[in-house]
Enzyme design. Structure first.
Site, mmCIF file in Angstrom:
data_model
loop_
_atom_site.group_PDB
_atom_site.id
_atom_site.type_symbol
_atom_site.label_atom_id
_atom_site.label_comp_id
_atom_site.label_asym_id
_atom_site.label_seq_id
_atom_site.Cartn_x
_atom_site.Cartn_y
_atom_site.Cartn_z
ATOM 1 C CG HIS A 19 -0.211 -0.111 2.643
ATOM 2 N ND1 HIS A 19 0.495 0.658 2.679
ATOM 3 C CD2 HIS A 19 -0.433 -1.050 3.712
ATOM 4 C CE1 HIS A 19 0.823 0.348 4.671
ATOM 5 N NE2 HIS A 19 0.444 -0.759 4.704
ATOM 6 C CB CYS A 127 0.312 -7.194 19.522
ATOM 7 S SG CYS A 127 -1.336 -6.576 17.568
ATOM 8 C CB CYS A 130 3.161 -5.334 16.642
ATOM 9 S SG CYS A 130 1.887 -4.137 16.784
ATOM 10 C CB CYS A 144 -2.206 -3.967 20.026
ATOM 11 S SG CYS A 144 -1.034 -2.791 18.780
ATOM 12 C CG HIS A 147 -2.244 -3.703 14.495
ATOM 13 N ND1 HIS A 147 -1.247 -4.102 15.182
ATOM 14 C CD2 HIS A 147 -2.262 -4.702 13.332
ATOM 15 C CE1 HIS A 147 -0.172 -4.172 13.736
ATOM 16 N NE2 HIS A 147 -1.091 -4.092 12.677
ATOM 17 C CE LYS A 296 -4.479 2.121 12.702
ATOM 18 N NZ LYS A 296 -4.022 1.607 12.770
HETATM 19 N N1 MSP Z 1 8.271 -7.101 8.691
HETATM 20 C C1 MSP Z 1 8.343 -6.095 9.658
HETATM 21 C C2 MSP Z 1 9.888 -4.861 9.407
HETATM 22 C C3 MSP Z 1 10.705 -5.334 9.215
HETATM 23 S S1 MSP Z 1 12.527 -4.803 9.194
HETATM 24 C C4 MSP Z 1 13.267 -5.754 9.716
HETATM 25 C C5 MSP Z 1 6.864 -4.120 9.251
HETATM 26 N N2 MSP Z 1 6.418 -4.839 7.757
HETATM 27 S S2 MSP Z 1 5.161 -4.395 7.263
HETATM 28 O O1 MSP Z 1 5.056 -4.464 6.302
HETATM 29 O O2 MSP Z 1 4.501 -3.932 9.273
HETATM 30 O O3 MSP Z 1 5.498 -3.230 6.947
HETATM 31 C C6 MSP Z 1 5.836 -1.863 8.121
HETATM 32 C C7 MSP Z 1 6.288 -0.829 7.229
HETATM 33 O O4 MSP Z 1 5.290 -0.157 6.027
HETATM 34 C C8 MSP Z 1 6.543 0.475 8.106
HETATM 35 O O5 MSP Z 1 7.796 0.604 8.711
HETATM 36 C C9 MSP Z 1 6.603 1.831 7.334
HETATM 37 O O6 MSP Z 1 8.129 1.629 6.198
HETATM 38 C C10 MSP Z 1 5.291 1.187 5.938
HETATM 39 N N3 MSP Z 1 4.544 1.353 6.525
HETATM 40 C C11 MSP Z 1 2.709 1.083 7.207
HETATM 41 N N4 MSP Z 1 1.684 1.527 7.275
HETATM 42 C C12 MSP Z 1 2.214 2.949 6.768
HETATM 43 C C13 MSP Z 1 1.478 3.722 6.486
HETATM 44 N N5 MSP Z 1 -0.064 4.240 7.722
HETATM 45 N N6 MSP Z 1 2.178 5.194 6.583
HETATM 46 C C14 MSP Z 1 3.341 4.991 6.618
HETATM 47 N N7 MSP Z 1 4.004 4.425 6.283
HETATM 48 C C15 MSP Z 1 3.658 3.470 6.564
HETATM 49 O O7 MSP Z 1 6.947 -3.578 10.079
#
Ligand code: MSP
Length: 472
Positions: A19, A127, A130, A144, A147, A296
């Site tokens: 996304h 969670c 997370c 959380c 979530h 959100k």
């Molecule tokens: N798999 C873990 C990261 C492991 S790194 C060793 C994870 N993955 S995730 O798919 O949830 O991706 C998280 C990342 O996606 C965030 O850190 C950010 O870079 C991005 N974002 C997810 N939602 C977001 C928003 N709503 N806005 C901006 N960035 C966001 O966590």
């Protein structure tokens, strides 16, 4: 290797498809990589997917696929979308790659040998969203904060624990003291303050294995448990270099992450590295979040924006521009399709696009020649400063409010359509040179557009062409 630069994005969970949250982090990492290349650095840019753990296993089960088949399917979606946005990563790591798994086992073994891992019982609220235990202070309204729709699970297991607490004094010192041999930076400043406050408030050791989750890497000395998915995931930053046989890029120059995963990147990872006797990354930058029209972004609200949607509507550079100018550098940034379209039309169709076609048309009509001059000074001082401070939103705003609008103003004041001969030549040569410099500035941000402008304005004769950004 002094001339090297290593940048990473988080590796994304494959329980979800990409996304705009994932996309903005990856686009910005690409901009940094391209900028560093322009400065003459040898860059390694890493992204990838995080494929183990309970969350991914549950998502696979829902789709009636084996975890591996499910991961293969979704990892492809991530790997294939980035090139469509002109994101030039050097390697795409997947944590189910046996070579990564081998490196994780090796690092853990080293940490174990160092006496930093012990067995204990853990009880707490987990969670799955997370993939972590949530502490009392983190819980908001019984759930959380990231979530709220996923119930917390009470878990109680015998696990392997890592002595995180032991490393807290060193971490505080390493963050606070620029002369410390393991000094690293956390940016922005507010995020550094948060991490330090939490470190100083007291930290417990963490469980680094799971007995109930089979979709993971076995603990090398106890095959009844798997490696906690976050430990497995963090190690990708190092294992990717080992896989590519370019460990000389370690330590990373920047781990670019979202704010919700800063603790893992700025504390847990560094403690694991200290224990494994490896150098620490130089900087962790934690950006904030996108919200969509004040809410959100979430599947249940149905307001998730995908990169494909943006690409179809605004094209590659339109998408890159809109995401970068709304980059949530310090605070959450509110976006939405309506806002994006307005900005696209104002800044790209009417702004840059119109300017470029206006000057090209004037040059073409003049029938004159405009030789290419060398101009080494690309960015203004203030532009360099904001770029190096991760304010890509400000950098583009500045380019538009100074460079783009200055050329526009010049045209309106000098009215080249009323001039001829030397006078016309001089006016146009100035405007064309300014556009050529502008193209250079746009390179890290809008690489295709920069290339198109350079090609069109390379001279000596200049021809008009189709609009860069058709109006929507
Ligand atoms: N798999 C873990 C990261 C492991 S790194 C060793 C994870 N993955 S995730 O798919 O949830 O991706 C998280 C990342 O996606 C965030 O850190 C950010 O870079 C991005 N974002 C997810 N939602 C977001 C928003 N709503 N806005 C901006 N960035 C966001 O966590």
């Amino acid at each position: 290797m002094d001339n090297k630069f290593y940048i990473t994005t988080p590796i994304y969970y494959v329980n979800d498809v990409p996304h705009i949250g994932h996309t903005v982090t990856t686009v910005v990492a690409d901009i940094i990589a391209r900028y560093q290349k322009l400065l003459g650095k040898k860059v390694f840019f890493l992204t990838g997917t995080d494929e183990h753990g309970a969350k991914v296993a549950q998502a696979a089960e829902k789709e009636k696929l084996t975890p591996k088949d499910f991961c293969d399917k979704v990892a492809k979606v991530f790997e294939n979308i980035w090139p469509k946005l002109n994101i030039g990563f050097d390697y795409f790591i997947r944590t189910t790659d046996p070579r990564h798994e081998k490196e994780v086992s090796g690092l853990l073994e080293k940490i174990y040998q160092n006496g930093d891992i012990y067995r204990a019982k853990y009880e707490g609220l987990y969670c799955v969203g997370c993939e972590k235990f949530i502490t009392e202070t983190e819980i908001k309204n019984g759930s959380c904060p990231y979530h709220p729709n996923k119930p917390l699970e009470k878990q109680s297991e015998e696990n392997w624990f890592f002595k995180l607490k032991k490393y807290v004094p060193t971490l505080i010192e390493a963050i606070e003291n620029p002369n410390h041999s393991s000094h690293y930076e956390i940016k922005p400043e507010s995020k550094k303050t948060e991490v330090l406050a939490r470190l100083k408030a007291g930290v417990n050791d963490i469980s680094i294995s799971r007995s109930e989750v089979s979709w993971g890497i076995p603990i090398p000395w106890d095959k009844t448990q798997t490696v906690y998915v976050w430990v497995d995931a963090l190690m990708n930053y190092y294992s990717a270099l080992k896989i590519n046989k370019n460990e000389e890029f370690w330590p990373a120059d920047i781990h670019l992450v979202g704010k919700e995963i800063l603790w893992f990147h700025a504390v847990v990872w560094e403690a694991l590295l200290l224990s494994a006797c490896l150098p620490l990354p130089k900087l962790i930058y934690a950006h904030s979040f996108y919200t969509i029209d004040g809410q959100k972004m979430s599947k249940s609200l149905g307001n998730v924006i995908s990169p494909q949607q943006l690409l179809e509507k605004y094209g590659v550079d339109g998408t890159r521009y809109l995401l970068t100018t709304s980059f949530p550098s310090l605070e959450d940034s509110d976006v939405g399709l309506e806002k994006f379209t307005k900005k696209y039309n104002a800044d790209l169709a009417n702004g840059l696009g119109n300017l470029v076609s206006r000057v090209a048309k004037l040059a073409e009509n003049s029938g004159m020649e405009f030789p290419l001059k060398n101009n080494n000074e690309i960015f203004r001082k203030v532009q360099k400063e904001v770029i190096e401070d991760f304010r890509f939103d400000l950098a583009l705003n500045n380019i538009w409010s100074t460079d783009v609008s200055a050329i526009d103003k010049h045209i309106n004041q000098e009215t080249p359509w009323t001039k001829s001969g030397d006078q016309l030549q001089q006016i146009l040569q100035y405007e064309i040179d300014e556009i050529r410099t502008l193209a250079k500035k746009l390179k890290p941000f809008l690489p295709d557009t920069a290339e198109k402008i350079e090609e069109q304005f390379k001279g000596p004769k200049i021809k008009s062409s189709t609009p860069l950004f058709p109006r929507i």
